[in-house]
Scaffold this motif. Sequence first.
Motif, short mmCIF file in Angstrom:
data_model
loop_
_atom_site.label_atom_id
_atom_site.label_comp_id
_atom_site.label_asym_id
_atom_site.label_seq_id
_atom_site.Cartn_x
_atom_site.Cartn_y
_atom_site.Cartn_z
N SER A 195 0.84 -1.20 0.00
CA SER A 195 0.00 0.00 0.00
C SER A 195 0.88 1.25 0.00
CB SER A 195 -0.90 0.03 1.24
OG SER A 195 -0.11 0.08 2.43
N SER A 196 2.18 1.06 0.11
CA SER A 196 3.10 2.19 0.28
C SER A 196 3.34 2.93 -1.03
CB SER A 196 4.44 1.68 0.83
OG SER A 196 5.03 0.77 -0.09
N MET A 197 3.82 4.16 -0.88
CA MET A 197 4.27 4.96 -2.02
C MET A 197 5.58 5.64 -1.65
SD MET A 197 2.36 7.86 -4.33
CE MET A 197 2.12 9.09 -3.05
N ASP A 198 6.55 5.55 -2.55
CA ASP A 198 7.85 6.18 -2.35
C ASP A 198 8.04 7.29 -3.38
OD1 ASP A 198 8.43 4.50 -0.26
OD2 ASP A 198 9.51 3.05 -1.50
N LYS A 199 8.66 8.36 -2.93
CA LYS A 199 8.87 9.55 -3.77
C LYS A 199 10.37 9.72 -4.02
CE LYS A 199 8.43 14.61 -3.30
NZ LYS A 199 7.92 15.66 -2.40
N PHE A 200 10.73 9.85 -5.30
CA PHE A 200 12.12 10.05 -5.69
C PHE A 200 12.30 11.49 -6.16
CE2 PHE A 200 15.61 9.59 -8.95
CZ PHE A 200 16.63 9.30 -8.05
N ASP A 201 13.09 12.26 -5.41
CA ASP A 201 13.38 13.65 -5.78
C ASP A 201 14.42 13.64 -6.89
OD1 ASP A 201 14.59 16.26 -5.89
OD2 ASP A 201 13.65 16.69 -3.95
N LEU A 202 14.01 14.04 -8.08
CA LEU A 202 14.89 13.98 -9.24
C LEU A 202 16.00 15.02 -9.18
CD1 LEU A 202 11.96 13.39 -11.66
CD2 LEU A 202 13.90 11.84 -11.49
N GLY A 203 15.85 16.02 -8.30
CA GLY A 203 16.90 17.01 -8.13
C GLY A 203 18.02 16.52 -7.24
N THR A 204 17.66 15.80 -6.17
CA THR A 204 18.66 15.35 -5.19
C THR A 204 18.98 13.87 -5.29
OG1 THR A 204 16.96 14.89 -3.52
CG2 THR A 204 17.89 17.13 -3.57
N HIS A 205 18.25 13.15 -6.14
CA HIS A 205 18.45 11.69 -6.32
C HIS A 205 18.21 10.93 -5.01
CE1 HIS A 205 20.49 11.99 -10.36
NE2 HIS A 205 20.64 13.22 -9.92
N THR A 206 17.24 11.35 -4.24
CA THR A 206 16.98 10.69 -2.96
C THR A 206 15.52 10.21 -2.89
OG1 THR A 206 16.46 12.84 -1.95
CG2 THR A 206 18.71 12.01 -1.70
N TRP A 207 15.33 9.06 -2.19
CA TRP A 207 14.01 8.48 -1.99
C TRP A 207 13.45 8.88 -0.63
CZ3 TRP A 207 11.20 6.05 -5.62
CH2 TRP A 207 11.87 5.51 -6.73
N GLN A 208 12.13 8.97 -0.58
CA GLN A 208 11.44 9.27 0.68
C GLN A 208 10.09 8.55 0.67
OE1 GLN A 208 10.27 13.35 0.96
NE2 GLN A 208 9.17 13.10 2.89
N GLU A 209 9.77 7.87 1.75
CA GLU A 209 8.44 7.24 1.83
C GLU A 209 7.42 8.30 2.24
OE1 GLU A 209 6.14 3.41 3.87
OE2 GLU A 209 8.31 3.69 4.15
N VAL A 210 6.31 8.34 1.51
CA VAL A 210 5.25 9.30 1.81
C VAL A 210 4.00 8.52 2.22
CG1 VAL A 210 6.19 11.15 0.39
CG2 VAL A 210 4.70 9.44 -0.66
N ALA A 211 2.87 9.22 2.32
CA ALA A 211 1.65 8.61 2.87
C ALA A 211 1.25 7.36 2.08
CB ALA A 211 0.52 9.62 2.86
N PRO A 212 0.86 6.29 2.77
CA PRO A 212 0.41 5.08 2.09
C PRO A 212 -1.03 5.20 1.61
CG PRO A 212 0.29 4.76 4.44
CD PRO A 212 0.89 6.12 4.23
N MET A 213 -1.40 4.37 0.65
CA MET A 213 -2.78 4.30 0.19
C MET A 213 -3.67 3.64 1.25
SD MET A 213 -2.20 3.09 -3.77
CE MET A 213 -1.13 1.71 -3.29
N HIS A 214 -4.98 3.72 1.05
CA HIS A 214 -5.91 3.07 1.95
C HIS A 214 -5.89 1.55 1.78
CE1 HIS A 214 -7.54 7.20 1.97
NE2 HIS A 214 -8.02 6.90 3.16
N SER A 215 -5.50 1.07 0.60
CA SER A 215 -5.53 -0.37 0.31
C SER A 215 -4.18 -0.81 -0.25
CB SER A 215 -6.61 -0.69 -0.72
OG SER A 215 -7.89 -0.33 -0.25
N ARG A 216 -3.87 -2.08 -0.03
CA ARG A 216 -2.75 -2.69 -0.74
C ARG A 216 -3.16 -2.86 -2.20
NH1 ARG A 216 0.97 -5.10 2.77
NH2 ARG A 216 0.28 -5.14 4.96
N ARG A 217 -2.27 -2.51 -3.11
CA ARG A 217 -2.62 -2.59 -4.53
C ARG A 217 -1.39 -3.01 -5.35
NH1 ARG A 217 -7.54 0.41 -5.32
NH2 ARG A 217 -7.97 1.81 -3.56
N CYS A 218 -1.38 -4.25 -5.82
CA CYS A 218 -0.47 -4.59 -6.91
C CYS A 218 -1.33 -4.78 -8.16
CB CYS A 218 0.38 -5.82 -6.59
SG CYS A 218 -0.46 -7.39 -6.71
N TYR A 219 -0.73 -4.87 -9.32
CA TYR A 219 -1.48 -4.80 -10.60
C TYR A 219 -2.33 -3.53 -10.63
CZ TYR A 219 -0.50 -9.87 -10.49
OH TYR A 219 0.09 -11.10 -10.38
#
Length: 581
Positions: free
Chosen positions: A332-356
């Motif tokens: 359910s997670s979402m990760d954000k990649f800052d294209l300026g600094t080349h760094t990852w950060q975990e942000v708010a998760p979705m309400h549901s787990r979702r693959c596909y």
Amino acid sequence: MSEHSAVYNELRLDQQLCDAVIRVGNVQFHVHKVILCNCSPYFRALFTTWSTPDSRLFDIPNVSPDMMKVIIDFAYTGFVPVTQQNVQELFIAADQFNVNGVIQACSDVLEEQLTIQNCISTWWFADTYYTPDLKHRVFLFILNHFEEVAATSEEFLQLSAQQLTKIIENDRLNVNTEKKVFEAIVRWIAYSAEERREHTSLLLPKVRLALMSPEYVLNSITHNELVKASKECQPILLKTLQVMLDLRTRRLSDLASCNALARPRLPPAILLAIGGWSGGSPINSIEAYDVRAKTWFPIIHNEEIPRAYHGTAFLNGSLYCVGGFDSIQQFSSMDKFDLGTHTWQEVAPMHSRRCYVSITVMDGYIYAIGGYNGQHRLKTAERYQPSANQWTLIAPMHHQRSDASCTTLRGKVYICGGFNGDECLSAAECYNPEMDQWTLIAPMGTSRSGIGVIAYADQVFAVGGFTGTARLRTAEAYNPHTNTWHAVPSMFNPRSNFGIEVVDGRLFVVGGFNGFNTSSDIECYNVETQEWSDVQDMEISRSALSCCVVYGLSNMAEYAAPRQPLQYPIEEEEEEEEIEV
């Protein structure tokens, strides 16, 4: 305005406790020295260094009373009324008194007001008053809109030879073909031919001549009257033909990246292939495709969790990876990649787990639709607002669907195909955010799971996928005006669970599963010619990947194919000319 500022301003307006008078012509402004010192180094020097402590009256030349009033009001209130009418005069006054807050406000307005017709004069203006940030942003505007500027702007014709050289030699110049650069040079010279024809040999080697077709070079450039009349141009043309011959026997390489005649310009957008399934497990690698250099290359980034059957989105300069599967659990997670600094950060998760999961972006929101949570195929949908770092549920779809694909067109979200747990779907529907409502639209002609869906040429394209028995090469397109689907030419290769994006005016399909193996194969479709063509393969075979197009980055060169320092066929000894108004 703060409470303290309001008090100071009230005292000023009542002329209480004022210890200085600023006189501009016949107009006097009663002020407090300490307030103006806080606003401007000019006034601090005026009150502490250029005058005695008991001085009270100060005559200020070369500024209008109206502009001085705006400057003084800003010193007390922090507010400045910048308009299209006063912006340049106010900028000059703020520059004279070194009032950085007003300079920044004026710079922002000048940038907002940039047009094809005024960008060059704004560039000159920013250079005259030495505002490097504004000058750089305006220069990028000129580079990004060069074809229109060169073809229609009267200011373009007033550039000096050195200014034009600075523009056309830049790697970030955005042109579909180098022919446009040559045509711009011809238009510029023709404006004052007798005076400017001597610059032909200076400007010609700045054109990436070896990227043109040999026919155009031999038939149009070689026979151009300006080129024929310049003896200095002949060795440039000979060098061009030599480089063309060298490039015919190999792909764009180090030779092309450093040779000014063959060096691809930086693309305005980069296609990314992110994650996926390869070698029997999910991966976290990112590859980028440079449409100008026609090559894939790896993007170095801090480790992100391997994931497949996920979605990606580009929004506000960042890349988002949403949901997916790591071979053990659905995310359910979402990760954000800052294209300026080349760094990852975990942000708010979705309400549901979702693959596909199906992911798209519209009006500043990221939409996550359907998917599989490990137990059920989902009909729910939600959207993410970056400024609030929050997901909000929206109306559910009519159908449960995982392994579908979605896109946006004309203010609506379209989702097509997928798998409902029992069968592959041909059903399609669209979402209207104003009504928070899904509407069924005409079904596709073929059931497609693991499908690719993308908006292209004002239609919704549905490409490839899996029928339940076979992988597909076929494609079809939906016309929202008639609510009908029609067949379009088939791909060369069948594929499902691939990446799909539009970049450089073409529809790209990337990797996927062909029924036997994961694929590194890429092809693209041109709606104008209605033809598919092969593109260079990725370095890694992968399916269940997600593709994303990134653009507008200040550090675009970090995501483009490496380019070596330029080597010009003829070295110029002239010093770079300063921009003159």
